[in-house]
Design a protein around this motif. Structure first.
Motif, PDB file in Angstrom:
ATOM      1  N   VAL A 119      30.225 -32.304 103.574  1.00  0.00           N
ATOM      2  CA  VAL A 119      30.493 -33.397 104.504  1.00  0.00           C
ATOM      3  C   VAL A 119      29.856 -33.093 105.858  1.00  0.00           C
ATOM      4  O   VAL A 119      30.019 -31.999 106.407  1.00  0.00           O
ATOM      5  CB  VAL A 119      32.006 -33.619 104.665  1.00  0.00           C
ATOM      6  N   HIS A 120      29.133 -34.063 106.396  1.00  0.00           N
ATOM      7  CA  HIS A 120      28.548 -33.929 107.729  1.00  0.00           C
ATOM      8  C   HIS A 120      29.379 -34.679 108.769  1.00  0.00           C
ATOM      9  O   HIS A 120      29.560 -34.198 109.881  1.00  0.00           O
ATOM     10  CB  HIS A 120      27.110 -34.464 107.733  1.00  0.00           C
ATOM     11  N   PHE A 121      29.855 -35.863 108.404  1.00  0.00           N
ATOM     12  CA  PHE A 121      30.644 -36.670 109.341  1.00  0.00           C
ATOM     13  C   PHE A 121      31.762 -37.385 108.592  1.00  0.00           C
ATOM     14  O   PHE A 121      31.645 -37.692 107.404  1.00  0.00           O
ATOM     15  CB  PHE A 121      29.768 -37.722 110.039  1.00  0.00           C
ATOM     16  N   SER A 122      32.838 -37.660 109.320  1.00  0.00           N
ATOM     17  CA  SER A 122      33.880 -38.557 108.837  1.00  0.00           C
ATOM     18  C   SER A 122      34.265 -39.454 109.996  1.00  0.00           C
ATOM     19  O   SER A 122      33.865 -39.213 111.136  1.00  0.00           O
ATOM     20  CB  SER A 122      35.092 -37.774 108.324  1.00  0.00           C
ATOM     21  N   GLY A 123      35.020 -40.507 109.728  1.00  0.00           N
ATOM     22  CA  GLY A 123      35.453 -41.412 110.783  1.00  0.00           C
ATOM     23  C   GLY A 123      36.962 -41.404 110.891  1.00  0.00           C
ATOM     24  O   GLY A 123      37.673 -41.122 109.921  1.00  0.00           O
TER      25      GLY A 123
END
Length: 331
Positions: A37-41
């Motif tokens: 995972v690089h980004f989550s919101g």
């Protein structure tokens, strides 16, 4: 890689406690694709996952994060290979299945979408579930025949994730957008920069006129708020208009009559981004990487945080203080 960081919520008696922990791949649930995972919101549902009364997580411990973007590092799914850039929103992610607030996520490839052309991994999570929901709402209004020449569109909760992206997308599509917010003094200039032609306070939505219908004001409405004010909205929709309803931050119930529906042909459209069919999901994401790309909202409405900062961010979103979108950087 022996261990990695994740934000885990555990139940301690009657309370829930969220902390950054170190996990191994063996701690992750089953799935046929492993994603770095690089980004989550950060979404309102993630905030609810941190509350005992939130009722979105059936069993703890849980890693919240109902969306993520990253790179495939292992796959047994025929549609994905190592190195593919992907994103995921909805399904059971972050509620019944460990979610995106983790450096690694193992999940079903059936839940994944290839990163569309025109978007980076960061932009995809800048959009995230909120922007995806906004795009679904715009798509439904257009499909139901709502056009710019029918009159203005109202967006409620306009400073939130769904609302701010809806303002951007609708204005790009040529609609005259009225943004409703409880933060009018502080956020008027920002909403105008997203494309809102007028901004009103949320109290101005309330209709005190007697009778089952009132003056025709809106050709359509995107409403991520819900609650009692929905009755006033329905009474003021123009003939043939529609309301796309996607949220409950304002409450879960409202009172209305059949009159807006049988006298003006108003449509009430339920928007569910969780189990959106795959073909529609892919089409919406393709649009978001193309003509619908919300450049203004991505440019001025995105903040970043770390896993360690999540407790404060989740508290802020639950208290209604959040403006725009916050994403978690896991790189």
């Amino acid at each position: 890689m022996d261990t990695f960081q994740a934000f885990m919520i555990r139940q301690e008696g009657e309370e829930l406690k969220g902390n950054v922990e170190r996990l191994t791949l063996n701690d992750l649930p089953e799935g046929d694709v492993l994603v770095q995972v690089h980004f989550s919101g950060v979404n309102y549902k993630d905030g609810l996952a941190s509350l005992p009364q939130g009722k979105v997580v059936p069993q703890y411990p849980m890693i919240p994060g109902i969306d993520l973007s990253g790179e495939v590092v292992h796959s047994e799914h025929p549609d994905f290979k190592v190195g593919d850039l992907v994103l995921c929103t909805g399904y059971g992610l972050g509620t019944s299945h460990f979610g995106g607030f983790s450096r690694y996520a193992r999940l079903s490839g059936d839940w994944l979408v290839h990163l569309p052309e025109g978007l980076t991994l960061r932009e995809a999570m800048g959009i995230g579930t909120a922007g995806f929901t906004a795009a679904m709402s715009v798509d439904r209004l257009l499909h139901c025949g709502v056009t710019p020449d029918m009159g203005p569109i109202l967006v409620t909760g306009a400073t939130g994730g769904v609302g701010s992206f809806a303002v951007d997308m609708l204005s790009r599509a040529g609609f005259q957008v009225t943004a409703s917010t409880g933060k009018i003094d502080k956020q008027k200039a920002w909403l105008e920069s997203l494309g809102a032609s007028s901004i009103i306070g949320r109290e101005e939505i309330a209709d005190t006129a007697p009778g089952p219908i009132s003056k025709q004001l809106w050709a359509g409405v995107i409403d991520p708020v819900g609650g009692p004010h929905l009755n006033s909205i329905l009474k003021s929709i123009r003939y043939g208009g529609a309301v796309a309803l996607s949220g409950l931050t304002g409450g879960t119930s409202f009172e209305s009559t059949v009159h807006p529906f049988i006298l003006r042909g108003v449509q009430l459209l339920g928007i569910d981004s969780v189990y959106c069919p795959k073909a529609w999901r892919n089409r919406i994401w393709s649009n978001l990487g193309g003509d619908w790309k919300p450049e203004r909202a991505l440019g001025v409405g995105i903040k970043e945080c770390t896993l360690q900062e999540l407790p404060q961010v989740l508290q802020s979103i639950l208290q209604g203080h959040a403006v725009g979108r916050t994403i978690v950087r896991l790189e």
